[in-house]
Design a protein around this motif. Structure first.
Motif, PDB file in Angstrom:
ATOM      1  N   THR B 177      -1.642   3.419   3.109  1.00  0.00           N
ATOM      2  CA  THR B 177      -0.398   3.961   3.742  1.00  0.00           C
ATOM      3  C   THR B 177      -0.427   3.918   5.324  1.00  0.00           C
ATOM      4  OG1 THR B 177      -0.038   5.462   2.005  1.00  0.00           O
ATOM      5  CG2 THR B 177       1.080   6.082   4.055  1.00  0.00           C
ATOM      6  N   THR B 179       1.040   4.499   9.047  1.00  0.00           N
ATOM      7  CA  THR B 179       1.903   5.176   9.655  1.00  0.00           C
ATOM      8  C   THR B 179       2.022   4.745  11.093  1.00  0.00           C
ATOM      9  OG1 THR B 179       0.357   6.798  10.014  1.00  0.00           O
ATOM     10  CG2 THR B 179       1.891   7.260   8.120  1.00  0.00           C
ATOM     11  N   TYR B 196      10.880  -3.238  10.586  1.00  0.00           N
ATOM     12  CA  TYR B 196       9.393  -3.269  10.863  1.00  0.00           C
ATOM     13  C   TYR B 196       9.031  -3.871   9.684  1.00  0.00           C
ATOM     14  CZ  TYR B 196       9.766   0.561  14.207  1.00  0.00           C
ATOM     15  OH  TYR B 196      10.303   1.279  15.286  1.00  0.00           O
ATOM     16  N   THR B 197       8.000  -5.014   9.751  1.00  0.00           N
ATOM     17  CA  THR B 197       7.448  -5.651   9.054  1.00  0.00           C
ATOM     18  C   THR B 197       5.886  -5.548   9.269  1.00  0.00           C
ATOM     19  OG1 THR B 197       9.271  -7.296   9.354  1.00  0.00           O
ATOM     20  CG2 THR B 197       7.404  -8.073   8.243  1.00  0.00           C
ATOM     21  N   THR B 207       4.886  -7.580   4.204  1.00  0.00           N
ATOM     22  CA  THR B 207       6.080  -6.613   3.635  1.00  0.00           C
ATOM     23  C   THR B 207       7.004  -6.035   4.534  1.00  0.00           C
ATOM     24  OG1 THR B 207       6.577  -4.912   2.052  1.00  0.00           O
ATOM     25  CG2 THR B 207       4.377  -4.576   3.684  1.00  0.00           C
ATOM     26  N   CYS B 209       9.067  -3.139   5.758  1.00  0.00           N
ATOM     27  CA  CYS B 209       8.802  -1.675   5.513  1.00  0.00           C
ATOM     28  C   CYS B 209      10.554  -1.232   5.309  1.00  0.00           C
ATOM     29  CB  CYS B 209       8.259  -0.973   6.734  1.00  0.00           C
ATOM     30  SG  CYS B 209       6.639  -1.665   6.838  1.00  0.00           S
ATOM     31  N   LYS B 210      10.425  -0.067   4.414  1.00  0.00           N
ATOM     32  CA  LYS B 210      11.768   0.492   4.236  1.00  0.00           C
ATOM     33  C   LYS B 210      11.971   1.556   4.974  1.00  0.00           C
ATOM     34  CE  LYS B 210      11.603  -0.804  -0.684  1.00  0.00           C
ATOM     35  NZ  LYS B 210      11.322  -0.348  -2.087  1.00  0.00           N
ATOM     36  N   HIS B 211      10.891   2.254   5.581  1.00  0.00           N
ATOM     37  CA  HIS B 211      10.901   3.441   6.424  1.00  0.00           C
ATOM     38  C   HIS B 211      10.715   3.020   7.727  1.00  0.00           C
ATOM     39  CE1 HIS B 211      11.263   5.440   2.852  1.00  0.00           C
ATOM     40  NE2 HIS B 211      10.258   4.731   2.263  1.00  0.00           N
ATOM     41  N   TRP B 214       6.580   4.476   8.262  1.00  0.00           N
ATOM     42  CA  TRP B 214       5.561   4.396   7.409  1.00  0.00           C
ATOM     43  C   TRP B 214       5.934   3.312   6.226  1.00  0.00           C
ATOM     44  CZ3 TRP B 214       6.026   5.323   1.880  1.00  0.00           C
ATOM     45  CH2 TRP B 214       6.997   6.378   1.789  1.00  0.00           C
ATOM     46  N   CYS B 215       4.663   2.852   5.611  1.00  0.00           N
ATOM     47  CA  CYS B 215       4.917   1.751   4.745  1.00  0.00           C
ATOM     48  C   CYS B 215       3.658   1.841   4.020  1.00  0.00           C
ATOM     49  CB  CYS B 215       4.865   0.711   5.831  1.00  0.00           C
ATOM     50  SG  CYS B 215       5.524  -0.768   4.855  1.00  0.00           S
ATOM     51  N   ASN B 216       3.902   1.463   2.858  1.00  0.00           N
ATOM     52  CA  ASN B 216       2.773   1.518   1.670  1.00  0.00           C
ATOM     53  C   ASN B 216       2.348   0.042   1.337  1.00  0.00           C
ATOM     54  OD1 ASN B 216       2.275   4.173   1.160  1.00  0.00           O
ATOM     55  ND2 ASN B 216       3.807   4.136  -0.516  1.00  0.00           N
ATOM     56  N   TRP B 217       1.022  -0.226   1.321  1.00  0.00           N
ATOM     57  CA  TRP B 217       0.411  -1.580   1.069  1.00  0.00           C
ATOM     58  C   TRP B 217      -0.492  -1.283  -0.132  1.00  0.00           C
ATOM     59  CZ3 TRP B 217       1.082  -6.224   3.536  1.00  0.00           C
ATOM     60  CH2 TRP B 217       0.170  -7.064   3.016  1.00  0.00           C
TER      61      TRP B 217
END
Lengths: 230, 903
Positions: B177, B179, B196-197, B207, B209-211, B214-217
């Motif tokens: 995760t 942030t 945000y990518t 990826t 980012c949807k938010h 923060w972004c999950n990988w």
């Protein structure tokens, strides 16, 4: 009609009193006095009138917020721009003589059509609004306006008028074309709110006029009938 | 900006045959505002061709004129809906088709001024534009009073910021995760918020980012350990990026532990259990268990666990609320503690650990020693639970008897015991759910003993009262100082302080202590037998104040030179300070000096008076001496403490009496008393006095008249004795010529004597010789008086036969009576010549009933057989006016009035 009235003996005051009581007791059941079954268009006209007044009040607050959102000069009280590009909006202003000469059906039809269009434009406005609070206010107002539309439809139905059918393919849209600048779009928004305000004001007058016209006949007639029966 | 300012730019590209080149260029001035011209030239830029190269010739000018394509609106503003960053400079212009000069332009309602480019075009340069709203900044121009209006919306975006605090971590080695802090939102209605990518360079994956923060990988299965992430933020205007490189196992942030519970909670220990989420296979977590009491960490323990954690917390306090909390970290490489999980628990109760602090107060109630026992509630530390009740066990030490046990429910803090003269040992224990506390023992002697000890004073300070004492015996096991928290006039809330055997002083402090209140401290010594003996008494004030009121002064013994003042009722105990004495103020009359023992002083209101200081607080009387008689003095008595004297009240005014008045009173009062006594005696003995002093029949020998006449006129005058009285003989007394009596006076005497009982001297022979009616002469004189009964027996008076019996009848009326009197008088004058002797003979007809005046008008007169002659002795007027008897005066006054009327 008056089964309990009977034939009171002359001079029998107790009998007369009993008879009177019986008449009063059965009064609500007399069809001539009981209007709940068929109230006519009066109450719905009154409700529609009340709704227009309520929406007028609601729009005042909404327009203030929205015009501030657009920024100056749109939120300036004396801003009165030429009506550029908002030709598709239904115009509320009409010659007084013409307005007086409108019959009930035409009057109601114009109202219905105007609000149908305005509601559609307003929904487009809501989709573009940037802030959540503004979207909430616009959605609430759209619901109220939908209610007004339904109310007008109710009045028309009560009076036996058919609802105007929209021509296929003429569904009004609020999508600015490529040549439509953002400034003109703001002008359209301004005019939409202004026309809406004028329409609500006009509708209040329309329904007030209609209300007076549809006053129910005086209750004295039915009382006369009862006295005759007694 | 002007037409003469050409702008040039170089454009480098690789040319290929038949390839059309495109070059985009943006003019500062919108193309619609003015016609733009462009020409170009080129130069070969190749390493194979030696430098310097040569420029080609300029091409011909090409015109770009957007104005021709404008519509037919009267007024246009350009550029339309431009998007710029905050801080940019923007040039706008209007193009007017109506060729009017009165066109004004406004930025957000504020007029702006620009440069006129030609007749129908004006340009405005907006410098350093700022973000106003997401809906854009409005710029519009309008023809004044023309109605034509045109405008644009300038969208000013905030500058895109580089993401801050970009970091990635994993909770389970499966998902990373990342942030960051995105900074401000650059979204407008013309431009969406920045995107945000996340890009990983080793794997080449990215990826979106949807938010925005923060972004999950998803961690790849190929056990990639090192990651190089680049975060790219992007909007229509700008792109910003930030990168991090890390090892996956060094970024493990374990998940929050769960199921934290206390197990086997006892009074002093408890076991805590919890669980953690496993990380990978066979991973160990380091967990930190913290124990908090009242918000503070009191214990901290590290425990290494895999999945289940357990730890025994000890050294806990009974009946105490604790909070246990746990957090864990990856043992292989510490990166971060997990979030905390907390659990609250209460330890179990235990028996109270300390004996209650007990004290007593002894008093005699109806002849029985009564002990009031007081105890302080145990502190939470010692109570170890909720105290339910207190047990009081009373043991008689003098004679064996059954123990008396009293159970007093909490929260009572005292009880009262009525005992006899024996000694008692009292045990007090506090009980909670678990058991009793150690006992507090106190011994009470039935004989209160002599508790008279020396009293001292104690000084109060800001910290309290510093009380010290002298140990009396060597075997003291402790000392107790007791006092009352409230003022003396309020019910005592007994307070005490226990002190060790080696203590000889302490500071007594209490929030209840107030200035100006006297506090009494009693110091007791506790003997080895647990018995308390009063050692000392101390009294003190936290802060002494001046007396708040003055004594009620009674003035007595007022004399012309002194008076006494006393204020016996004034209590020196209940004052706001130690009374040191009294000031007696005396205001003498104006101009007078102060009496001795007084000194002159000036009062606050600038009046001068005399002051005497009494420095003994127990001296509550004072004699003010050496005063002037008949003078007004004013006095006033006020106590004083170390702080000052009492309030200045009104003076009492007195006036010293006259110097002799007391003497006069001493004489006059007894005299008045004596006179009253005499008067009372005289009244009671009036009959006796009458007989003695002025009897109806006076003793001629005792008559003062006799002595008077005798001394003044005739020394040879003697009293005529009856025995010496010769019948028919008249003793004639010479009277000097000058003493002639007025006729009126005579007549008065005449009328007076008419109804009195005339004192007659019988000129007749003695009664025994008398045998019938005969002539008799009755001499009336003040000194001669005889009862009427005697007179009635006078019988006939042969000397004056002129009064016929028939004349007596009309005498019943006063008129007749007077007439008769006059006649008789004249007759008598005729018979006795004035020149022969100075004797007045009054011929009188004595009524036989003259002694009874009431019967005068009613009873008809009886015919007199003889005439009575009364001798009217000529006497000085002074003597003749002696009052007649009361009866006669009434009647004679009546007659006189009538007589005068007839005159």
């Amino acid at each position: 009609m008056l089964p309990a009235a009977g034939e009171p003996a002359a001079g029998d005051s107790w009998g007369m009193l009993a008879c009177l009581c019986a008449v009063l007791w059965h009064l609500p059941a007399v069809p001539a006095l009981n209007r709940t079954g068929d109230p006519g268009p009066g109450p719905s006209i009154q409700k529609t009138y009340d709704l227009t007044r309520y929406l007028e009040h609601q729009l005042r607050s909404l327009a203030g917020t929205y015009l501030n959102y657009l920024g100056p000069p749109f939120n300036e009280p004396d801003f009165n721009p030429p009506r550029l590009g908002a030709e598709t909006l239904p115009r509320a202003t009409v010659n007084l003589e013409v307005w007086r000469s409108l019959n009930d059906r035409l009057r109601l039809t114009q109202n219905y059509e105007a609000y149908s269009h305005l509601l559609c434009y307003l929904r487009g406005l809501n989709r573009q609004a940037a802030t959540a609070e503004l979207r909430r206010s616009l959605a609430h107002f759209c619901t109220s306006l939908q209610g007004l539309l339904g109310s007008i439809a109710g009045v028309m139905a009560a009076l036996g008028y058919p609802l105007p059918q929209p021509l296929p393919g003429t569904e009004p849209t609020w999508t600015p074309g490529p040549a439509h600048s953002d400034f003109l779009q703001k002008m359209d928004d301004f005019w939409l709110l202004k026309e809406l305000q004028t329409w609500l004001w006009r509708s209040a007058k329309d329904f007030n006029r209609l209300k007076k016209k549809m006053q129910p006949p005086a209750a004295a007639v039915t009382l006369h009938l009862e006295a005759h029966g007694f | 900006m002007s037409q003469e300012d050409p702008a040039g730019e170089n454009y480098r590209t690789t040319v290929k045959r038949n390839r059309v080149l495109h070059w985009s260029w943006e003019s500062k001035l919108p193309l619609e505002c003015a016609a733009h011209f462009i020409r170009m030239r080129s130069m070969v830029d190749d390493a194979r061709i030696p430098k310097p190269g040569f420029w080609s010739n300029w091409s011909s000018w090409e015109e770009a004129d957007a104005q021709n394509s404008l519509g037919h609106d009267p007024l246009f503003v350009f550029p339309k809906d431009k998007l710029v960053e905050e801080g940019s400079n923007v040039t706008i212009c209007y193009v007017s088709r109506i060729h009017q000069d009165n066109i004004s332009c406004y930025l957000e309602g504020v007029q702006i001024y620009g440069e006129r480019l030609d007749r129908s075009v004006s340009a405005f340069e907006l410098k350093n534009v700022s973000f106003i709203r997401k809906k854009g900044t409005n710029v519009f121009c309008k023809v004044d009073q023309g109605g034509a209006l045109g405008g644009i919306v300038l969208f000013v975006s905030k500058v895109l910021e580089e993401p801050k605090d970009f970091s990635c971590e994993t909770q389970d080695l499966k998902t990373l995760t990342c942030t960051w802090d995105p900074g401000s939102d650059t979204g407008l209605s013309k431009q969406p918020s920045q995107s945000y990518t996340l890009f990983e360079s080793f794997s080449g994956k990215k990826t979106l980012c949807k938010h925005r923060n923060w972004c999950n990988w998803q961690v790849a299965q190929d056990s990639q350990e090192t990651y190089n992430f680049t975060l790219v933020a992007e909007n229509y205007l700008r792109k910003r990026s930030v990168s991090i490189l890390f090892n996956l196992t060094q970024r493990v942030h374990p998940m929050t532990p769960y199921n934290l519970f206390p197990k086997n909670v006892r009074a002093t220990n408890a076991t805590m259990t919890w669980k953690v989420h496993s990380i990978g296979n066979n991973s160990t977590l380091l967990c930190r268990l913290e124990l908090l009491a009242e918000g503070k960490v009191i214990q901290q323990h590290n425990v290494s666990i895999k999945v289940n954690g357990e730890y025994l917390l000890s050294e806990l306090e009974p009946d105490t609320e604790y909070v246990a909390r746990v957090r864990c970290a990856y043992t292989n490489h510490f990166w971060k503690w997990s979030e905390l999980i907390s659990q609250k628990f209460n330890t179990a109760e235990a028996a109270p650990s300390e004996a209650p602090d007990v004290w007593r107060n002894m008093k005699m109630v109806s002849g029985h020693p009564t002990v009031s026992l007081f105890w302080k509630p145990l502190s939470k530390v010692h109570a170890n639970g909720k105290i339910l009740f207190y047990n009081v066990i009373v043991e008689n030490l003098d004679k064996p008897s059954r123990l008396e046990v009293l159970s007093i429910p909490a929260p009572a803090r005292s009880t009262e015991l009525t005992l006899d003269q024996c000694s008692y040992q009292i045990h007090v224990t506090a009980h909670n759910n678990v058991g009793p506390s150690p006992a507090s023992v106190i011994v009470i002697s039935g004989d209160p003993g002599n508790e008279e000890v020396e009293s001292g004073r104690v000084n109060g300070t800001e910290d309290g009262f510093s009380v010290s004492w002298k140990p009396q015996s060597g075997d003291a096991t402790g000392y107790v100082v007791e006092w009352c928290d409230g003022p003396q006039d309020l019910p005592c809330v007994l307070q005490w302080k226990n002190l060790g055997p080696n203590t000889t002083s302490t500071v007594i402090s209490s929030g209840a202590f107030r200035p100006g209140v006297r506090y009494n401290f009693r110091i007791y010594e506790i003997s080895a037998k647990r018995m308390a003996h009063l050692l000392e008494k101390k009294a003190g004030y936290l802060e002494e104040l001046a007396p708040s009121d003055n004594p009620q002064v009674v003035m007595s013994n007022l004399t012309s030179h002194s008076f006494t003042l006393s204020w016996k009722d004034y209590s020196t105990e209940s004052q706001p300070g130690f009374i040191q004495g009294y000031h007696v103020y005396l205001k003498p009359k104006a101009g007078e000096q102060c009496p001795p023992a007084f000194e002159k002083t000036v009062l606050p209101e600038d009046s001068v008076c005399c002051k005497h200081t009494i420095d003994n607080p127990e001296q509550k009387t004072f004699v003010v001496e050496n005063l002037q008689p008949e003078s007004i003095y004013e006095f006033f008595v006020t106590p004083y403490t170390s702080v000052g004297e009492g309030p200045l009240d009104a003076f009492t005014k007195i006036t010293t009496p006259d110097e002799y008045s007391h003497i006069l009173i001493r004489i006059i009062l007894p005299m008045i008393f004596c006179v009253l006594i005499v008067m009372i005696i005289c009244y009671l003995k009036r009959q006796w006095l009458k007989e003695k002093c002025y009897p109806d029949i006076p003793d001629p020998y005792k008559s003062s008249v006799l002595s008077l006449i005798k001394s003044k006129e005739n020394p040879h005058l003697t009293i005529m004795n009856v025995n010496d009285c010769v019948p028919d003989a008249i003793e004639v007394i010479n009277k000097p010529e000058g003493s002639k009596i007025q006729f009126l006076g005579t007549r008065k005497s005449l009328t007076e004597t008419e109804f009195t009982k005339p004192a007659c001297i019988y000129l007749l022979p003695t009664e025994k010789n008398y045998s019938g009616p005969g002539p008799c002469i009755c001499f009336e004189n003040f000194t001669y008086n005889q009862a009427a009964s005697d007179f009635a027996s006078c019988g006939h008076f042969p000397v004056t036969p002129q009064a016929p019996p028939h004349q007596l009848g009309p005498l019943t009326s006063p008129e007749n009576l007077l007439k008769a009197l006059e006649q008789n008088y004249m007759n008598s004058l005729g018979e006795i010549p004035a020149g022969e002797a100075n004797l007045n003979y009054v011929s009188q007809l004595a009524s036989p009933t003259s002694g009874d005046k009431d019967s005068l008008p009613t009873n008809p007169p009886e015919p007199a057989l003889c005439s009575e002659y009364k001798m009217q002795m000529a006497i000085p007027l002074g003597l003749a006016s002696a009052p007649p008897s009361e009866n006669s005066s009434l009647s004679s006054a009546t007659l006189l009035g009538q007589g005068e009327h007839y005159r």
